[in-house]
Design an enzyme around this catalytic site. Structure first.
Site, PDB file in Angstrom:
ATOM      1  N   HIS A  67       0.914  -1.328   0.072  1.00 51.64           N
ATOM      2  CA  HIS A  67       0.107   0.022   0.074  1.00 51.64           C
ATOM      3  C   HIS A  67       0.857   1.338   0.023  1.00 51.64           C
ATOM      4  O   HIS A  67       0.847   2.216  -0.959  1.00 51.64           O
ATOM      5  CB  HIS A  67      -0.924  -0.081   1.290  1.00 51.64           C
ATOM      6  N   GLU A  68       1.834   1.184   0.830  1.00 51.71           N
ATOM      7  CA  GLU A  68       2.856   2.538   1.091  1.00 51.71           C
ATOM      8  C   GLU A  68       3.665   2.592  -0.513  1.00 51.71           C
ATOM      9  O   GLU A  68       3.819   3.603  -0.595  1.00 51.71           O
ATOM     10  CB  GLU A  68       3.451   2.475   2.511  1.00 51.71           C
ATOM     11  N   HIS A  71       1.948   4.431  -3.086  1.00 47.60           N
ATOM     12  CA  HIS A  71       1.865   5.893  -2.753  1.00 47.60           C
ATOM     13  C   HIS A  71       3.271   6.440  -3.556  1.00 47.60           C
ATOM     14  O   HIS A  71       3.409   7.321  -4.086  1.00 47.60           O
ATOM     15  CB  HIS A  71       1.942   6.201  -1.289  1.00 47.60           C
TER      16      HIS A  71
HETATM   17 ZN   LIG Z   1      -2.435   5.489   2.162  1.00 47.69          ZN
END
Ligand SMILES: [Zn+2]
Ligand SMILES: [Zn+2]
Length: 147
Positions: A67-68, A71
């Site tokens: 998830h990170e 980004h």
């Molecule tokens: Zn996030």
């Protein structure tokens, strides 16, 4: 798992799932409650909730790292790196990252919910906080107790 090992794991996942090197740093956060991880736009470092470094949460940890890294990847490619962006949603699905921080019982411990009067960001705390001392970490406005 220490920060060196965590960074190694993040770099490995970045290459395997994104075919792109992760050049930021990794930090372990011991204060996160409901947050699994956080990507910092300024210096590209990724913070991970210490709770998820235990062996039994390895699957959750990988989901959080992915998830990170979504980004990170999108931000460094000038693409839509925010949760509500299409690019983010598509990439997250592609690599199988987690949408939310997995619930490991932290939510049950939370007794107090505070909200910023300006940006409405929510803060979850196990203990009461001194509202005269603490302000919103994002915009520095006052917090109010919701429950
Ligand atoms: Zn996030
Ligand atoms: Zn705020």
């Amino acid at each position: 798992m220490n920060e060196v090992e965590l960074l190694k794991l993040i770099k490995k996942i970045s290459l395997e799932s994104f075919s792109y090197p992760f050049n930021g740093k990794a930090k372990i956060n011991y204060r996160f409650k409901t947050t699994g991880g956080r990507y910092h736009l300024k210096d590209h470092h990724i913070e991970i909730n210490a709770h998820f470094l235990k062996k039994e949460y390895r699957k959750d940890l990988i989901g959080i790292i992915k998830h990170e890294l979504c980004h990170y990847y999108l931000h460094t490619h000038q693409m839509g790196y925010k949760h509500q962006n299409r690019d983010f949603k598509i990439l997250l699905k592609q690599v199988g990252g987690s949408r939310y921080a997995p619930d490991i019982g932290l939510a049950k411990k939370i007794k107090y919910t505070y909200q910023c009067i300006n940006c409405h960001k929510l803060y979850y705390r196990i203990r009461r906080i001194d509202l005269k001392k603490y302000v919103c970490g994002k915009c520095h406005h006052k917090l109010i107790l919701l429950k």
